[in-house]
Enzyme design. Sequence first.
Site, short mmCIF file in Angstrom:
data_model
loop_
_atom_site.label_atom_id
_atom_site.label_comp_id
_atom_site.label_asym_id
_atom_site.label_seq_id
_atom_site.Cartn_x
_atom_site.Cartn_y
_atom_site.Cartn_z
N ARG A 116 60.46 39.14 41.95
CA ARG A 116 59.68 38.10 42.59
C ARG A 116 59.56 38.42 44.06
NH1 ARG A 116 57.97 36.69 38.62
NH2 ARG A 116 58.01 34.68 37.58
N HIS A 166 51.19 42.20 40.96
CA HIS A 166 52.00 41.44 39.99
C HIS A 166 51.54 41.70 38.55
CE1 HIS A 166 54.68 37.62 39.67
NE2 HIS A 166 54.80 38.37 38.59
N GLU A 218 52.47 35.87 47.80
CA GLU A 218 51.33 36.49 47.12
C GLU A 218 50.33 35.40 46.69
OE1 GLU A 218 53.86 38.34 44.07
OE2 GLU A 218 52.91 37.07 42.55
C1 8YV Z 1 53.78 36.96 35.04
C2 8YV Z 1 56.11 37.39 35.46
O1 8YV Z 1 54.00 35.97 34.14
O2 8YV Z 1 57.00 36.80 33.37
C3 8YV Z 1 57.11 36.74 34.58
O3 8YV Z 1 58.05 36.14 35.14
O4 8YV Z 1 56.27 37.45 36.62
C4 8YV Z 1 54.87 37.97 34.88
O5 8YV Z 1 55.02 38.37 33.58
C5 8YV Z 1 52.45 37.51 34.81
O6 8YV Z 1 52.22 38.39 35.83
C6 8YV Z 1 51.37 36.47 34.79
O7 8YV Z 1 51.19 35.88 36.04
#
Ligand code: 8YV
Length: 338
Positions: free
Chosen positions: A242, A289, A271
Amino acid sequence: MSSRKKVWVSRPLFPDVLARLAEHAEVQAEAVERRHAPEELRAKLAAADGAIVGLADRIDAAALEGNARLRVVANLGVGHDNLDLAALTRAGILACNTPDVLNESTADYAWALLLAAARRVGAAERWLRAGHWPEGMRFDDWLGVDLHGRTLGVLGMGRIGRAVARRAAGFDMRVLYHNRAPLPEALERESGGAEWVDKATLLRQSDHLVLVLPYTPESRHAIGAAELALMKPRAVLVNIARGGIVDDAALAAALREGRLAAAGLDVFEGEPRVHPDLLALDNVVLSPHIASASADARHAMAELAAENVLAALGLVPGRPPAPLNPAVLEAGRRARKT
Ligand code: 8YV
């Protein structure tokens, strides 16, 4: 008025998954990707029995204010720092996520970023596309750092961290990791023979460090100037966890001053904005991401989110597969019995 349950889907989703939802519920799916203003988010949630939301949708007490209808919020992601679980639980709303189905694809991507950053793939491609190759290239141009035979560090040895660590065997790498507590020995063996070390040792000894820890108030800036100062100057840092876990300004300074060889970043504090100092550097590979974005993983995530909603609303048999606050399910069961 239709008696069918209503499901709001905050982002465009795969048509077959929407069709699956529509077999059982009235579906209102956003056709365009965009951010929802707080007032709009509150209104959409108030008019639905279930919602499938993305990481940009912050579901907190304000978003749920006055909401008497909503029963389930299914996140399109395993990370759930956009969900205020305490507020959802207080409101009796089940929260769900999408664990496991993205582990392997996300781990693959961590290695894509690590390899690209260590071997300067992004910068070399930009140079080639800019037409510089015919101007000449020296034998000692584009020197990167090796992965094979080196030490891989993993900060955050959950399911994705372990999948990252397992892949290190192919590169003959030693694996170190740090977690609050060491894993059981069998899991360490399965994870490339990973050894638990304290965080400072991990930072000092890793040739390459991959961050896979969840974002919490405690993990904010877990990698800042002090931690970067402990790392080897030829090390590569990868963040697929993150934004905000790394202090992006401190990282940019370390990369600029040659205190770190390179970085591969898929996530950023604030972001979709990216720190301008990072954008100005050549020794960092940046992506928007997308670590879980293989066709199969994203589809499986969407399917799991849909199953979470359908089961939570009682539209298909069984328990929701991935509840985050299962106390809500227990309370619901008790309420039905009384
Ligand atoms: C996002 C993610 O969900 O699963 C997570 O925690 O950070 C990613 O898989 C994906 O980029 C959709 O926004």
